[in-house]
Design a protein around this motif. Structure first.
Motif, PDB file in Angstrom:
ATOM      1  N   ASP A   1       7.682  21.232   4.765  1.00  0.00           N
ATOM      2  CA  ASP A   1       6.297  21.694   4.849  1.00  0.00           C
ATOM      3  C   ASP A   1       5.343  20.744   4.130  1.00  0.00           C
ATOM      4  N   ASN A   2       5.724  20.303   2.923  1.00  0.00           N
ATOM      5  CA  ASN A   2       4.881  19.368   2.166  1.00  0.00           C
ATOM      6  C   ASN A   2       4.683  18.069   2.926  1.00  0.00           C
ATOM      7  N   ILE A   3       5.786  17.481   3.379  1.00  0.00           N
ATOM      8  CA  ILE A   3       5.716  16.181   4.030  1.00  0.00           C
ATOM      9  C   ILE A   3       4.963  16.278   5.358  1.00  0.00           C
ATOM     10  N   ASN A   4       5.274  17.288   6.155  1.00  0.00           N
ATOM     11  CA  ASN A   4       4.592  17.432   7.449  1.00  0.00           C
ATOM     12  C   ASN A   4       3.091  17.621   7.277  1.00  0.00           C
ATOM     13  N   ALA A   5       2.699  18.415   6.274  1.00  0.00           N
ATOM     14  CA  ALA A   5       1.276  18.646   6.039  1.00  0.00           C
ATOM     15  C   ALA A   5       0.586  17.355   5.608  1.00  0.00           C
ATOM     16  N   ARG A   6       1.249  16.597   4.764  1.00  0.00           N
ATOM     17  CA  ARG A   6       0.668  15.328   4.306  1.00  0.00           C
ATOM     18  C   ARG A   6       0.495  14.358   5.476  1.00  0.00           C
ATOM     19  N   ILE A   7       1.515  14.264   6.324  1.00  0.00           N
ATOM     20  CA  ILE A   7       1.431  13.365   7.480  1.00  0.00           C
ATOM     21  C   ILE A   7       0.339  13.831   8.447  1.00  0.00           C
ATOM     22  N   GLN A   8       0.263  15.141   8.668  1.00  0.00           N
ATOM     23  CA  GLN A   8      -0.739  15.664   9.593  1.00  0.00           C
ATOM     24  C   GLN A   8      -2.150  15.363   9.106  1.00  0.00           C
ATOM     25  N   THR A   9      -2.360  15.424   7.805  1.00  0.00           N
ATOM     26  CA  THR A   9      -3.677  15.111   7.249  1.00  0.00           C
ATOM     27  C   THR A   9      -4.080  13.679   7.578  1.00  0.00           C
ATOM     28  N   VAL A  10      -3.144  12.765   7.470  1.00  0.00           N
ATOM     29  CA  VAL A  10      -3.437  11.366   7.815  1.00  0.00           C
ATOM     30  C   VAL A  10      -3.719  11.236   9.307  1.00  0.00           C
ATOM     31  N   LEU A  11      -2.922  11.893  10.129  1.00  0.00           N
ATOM     32  CA  LEU A  11      -3.158  11.838  11.573  1.00  0.00           C
ATOM     33  C   LEU A  11      -4.536  12.398  11.921  1.00  0.00           C
ATOM     34  N   ASP A  12      -4.990  13.397  11.171  1.00  0.00           N
ATOM     35  CA  ASP A  12      -6.292  13.997  11.440  1.00  0.00           C
ATOM     36  C   ASP A  12      -7.439  13.081  11.024  1.00  0.00           C
ATOM     37  N   HIS A  13      -7.332  12.438   9.847  1.00  0.00           N
ATOM     38  CA  HIS A  13      -8.457  11.591   9.433  1.00  0.00           C
ATOM     39  C   HIS A  13      -8.387  10.175   9.990  1.00  0.00           C
ATOM     40  N   GLY A  14      -7.204   9.723  10.371  1.00  0.00           N
ATOM     41  CA  GLY A  14      -7.072   8.465  11.093  1.00  0.00           C
ATOM     42  C   GLY A  14      -7.258   7.202  10.285  1.00  0.00           C
ATOM     43  N   GLN A  15      -7.248   7.283   8.961  1.00  0.00           N
ATOM     44  CA  GLN A  15      -7.404   6.079   8.128  1.00  0.00           C
ATOM     45  C   GLN A  15      -6.004   5.560   7.764  1.00  0.00           C
ATOM     46  N   TYR A  16      -5.420   4.808   8.663  1.00  0.00           N
ATOM     47  CA  TYR A  16      -4.010   4.433   8.543  1.00  0.00           C
ATOM     48  C   TYR A  16      -3.767   3.270   7.582  1.00  0.00           C
ATOM     49  N   ILE A  17      -4.816   2.507   7.283  1.00  0.00           N
ATOM     50  CA  ILE A  17      -4.721   1.407   6.327  1.00  0.00           C
ATOM     51  C   ILE A  17      -5.676   1.698   5.167  1.00  0.00           C
ATOM     52  N   LEU A  18      -5.144   1.715   3.953  1.00  0.00           N
ATOM     53  CA  LEU A  18      -5.931   1.985   2.740  1.00  0.00           C
ATOM     54  C   LEU A  18      -6.744   3.280   2.849  1.00  0.00           C
TER      55      LEU A  18
ATOM     56  N   GLY B   1      -0.551 -10.240   3.797  1.00  0.00           N
ATOM     57  CA  GLY B   1      -0.827  -8.911   4.339  1.00  0.00           C
ATOM     58  C   GLY B   1       0.185  -7.946   3.754  1.00  0.00           C
ATOM     59  N   GLY B   2      -0.099  -7.441   2.568  1.00  0.00           N
ATOM     60  CA  GLY B   2       0.916  -6.719   1.809  1.00  0.00           C
ATOM     61  C   GLY B   2       0.590  -5.281   1.493  1.00  0.00           C
ATOM     62  N   ARG B   3      -0.214  -4.632   2.331  1.00  0.00           N
ATOM     63  CA  ARG B   3      -0.615  -3.266   2.038  1.00  0.00           C
ATOM     64  C   ARG B   3       0.453  -2.258   2.442  1.00  0.00           C
ATOM     65  N   MET B   4       0.519  -1.155   1.720  1.00  0.00           N
ATOM     66  CA  MET B   4       1.397  -0.040   2.080  1.00  0.00           C
ATOM     67  C   MET B   4       0.628   0.895   3.004  1.00  0.00           C
ATOM     68  N   ASP B   5       1.247   1.281   4.110  1.00  0.00           N
ATOM     69  CA  ASP B   5       0.589   2.154   5.087  1.00  0.00           C
ATOM     70  C   ASP B   5       0.239   3.505   4.475  1.00  0.00           C
ATOM     71  N   THR B   6      -0.889   4.036   4.888  1.00  0.00           N
ATOM     72  CA  THR B   6      -1.313   5.348   4.411  1.00  0.00           C
ATOM     73  C   THR B   6      -0.276   6.423   4.702  1.00  0.00           C
ATOM     74  N   LEU B   7       0.343   6.350   5.892  1.00  0.00           N
ATOM     75  CA  LEU B   7       1.342   7.356   6.246  1.00  0.00           C
ATOM     76  C   LEU B   7       2.521   7.334   5.270  1.00  0.00           C
TER      77      LEU B   7
END
Length: 365
Positions: free
Chosen positions: A15-32, A226-232
């Protein structure tokens, strides 16, 4: 059983992980996106370091630190040959020369009593590896580094969550670098890593380097990557953090239980030593065995998976053989021939652990 049980961990955190991932999918800011800074702040609070810079992998973390130190061609970095290739790989990729110093035979970590003799006018840094989840002798290493004006980079890819003299791994030296590879004590669901430092200038350099050397958008003040960690991936780590302290405690308990059960079942079994002033989060629970291939085959027949970390020291690898004589570092050579890792994760059950110990006892009989 699985060698590392990520399925049970996910089931407990779904539940924690799915909710966190869904939040990123909703706001769409995949880098930083906002989860990047949120994760960095949480890890600062956990380690006590002043700065956390998330990066694309633990390997990238090492490279960025070396670049932040302005490593020049021919500069030397002292490290252990008994580690994953990334440790030396990044030294060479940055233009440096790895100088291999042997390990302590009982901990498999770099032997600080051998470091000073390896220092030359070209030495730029010392890169100890906190192998298997136990921090190296950082007090002694830091003292040597201070005496000679050297930086220390803790390769803490396997030891995030471990403690040393009351402080957390990654907050013990100039830099601490960790990995969030899925099998690590704190893992994401892909590649990821982090750099920790309490030096403001070095932290700023690392932030710029991880984004192509930019101090602001399209202003490139230094060479970078190019060394950033993905938001997801940051979201996955955040989804795991609520349970992480329990997982660390469980790893400590399982490590103690392995020791107790193995010593009872296999008199004379050789285990890794853990120093009294630190603990070990057991990224891999590793034992020493003779005739390893035969033992592994017997365990496989019994349904017990094993792994070897690592079967060949770096100075015996073709890519790094030119940096050392093959006879050097005899303890590293001996360890590579005998180490074997047993199933280990926070969700390993007592019954599973008991079956591993029983199978190993039978395999060694």
């Amino acid at each position: 059983m699985d060698f590392i049980d990520l399925k049970s961990q996910y089931a407990a955190l779904r539940d924690n992980i799915n909710a966190r991932i869904q939040t990123v999918l909703d706001h769409g800011q995949y880098i930083l996106g906002p989860e990047v800074k949120e994760m960095e702040a949480a890890l600062i609070a956990y380690t006590g370091a002043k700065h956390c810079i998330s990066v694309a992998s633990g390997t990238e973390a090492l490279l960025i630190c070396l670049m932040a130190l302005d490593l020049q061609p021919g500069d030397e970095v002292i490290t252990s040959p008994f580690t994953f290739a990334a440790t030396a790989e990044m030294i060479v990729l940055a233009g440096g020369v790895p100088v291999f110093v042997d390990i302590q035979p009982d901990t498999a970590n770099i032997d600080p009593t051998l470091i000073e003799a390896a220092i030359t006018a070209k030495t730029k840094a010392i890169m100890p590896v906190s192998l298997y989840g136990q921090v190296a002798d950082m007090g002694a290493i830091n003292a040597i580094a201070a005496k000679h004006g050297l930086a220390v980079i803790e390769d803490a890819a396997q030891s995030f969550g471990a403690s040393y003299q009351g402080k957390k791994s990654c907050n013990l030296s100039t830099f601490g670098c960790t990995s969030f590879f899925p099998s690590k004590p704190l893992g994401c669901y892909g590649d990821g890593g982090a750099i920790f430092t309490s030096d403001d200038v070095l932290a700023q350099a690392c932030r710029e380097i991880r984004t192509h050397g930019q101090s602001q958008r399209y202003l490139h003040t230094r060479m970078g990557v190019g060394g950033r960690m993905d938001t997801l991936q940051c979201a996955v780590v955040l989804g795991k953090l609520d349970r992480f302290e329990w997982e660390v405690r469980r790893r400590l308990e399982l490590g103690d239980a392995y020791k107790r059960k193995l010593q009872a079942a296999i008199p004379g079994v050789q285990l890794l030593a853990v120093r009294e002033d630190r603990d070990c989060v057991w990224a891999q629970y590793t034992v020493f065995v003779n005739d390893r291939e035969a033992v592994q085959a017997r365990l496989k027949e019994a349904g017990v998976p094993t792994a070897v970390h690592y079967p060949r020291p770096l100075h015996h690898q073709p890519a790094y053989a030119k940096y050392s004589s093959p006879e050097a570092c005899p303890h590293s050579i001996a360890a590579a021939q005998r180490v074997m890792s047993l199933p280990m994760s926070a969700d390993l059950t007592d019954a599973q652990q008991g079956s591993v110990v029983a199978a190993l006892a039978e395999a060694l009989a």
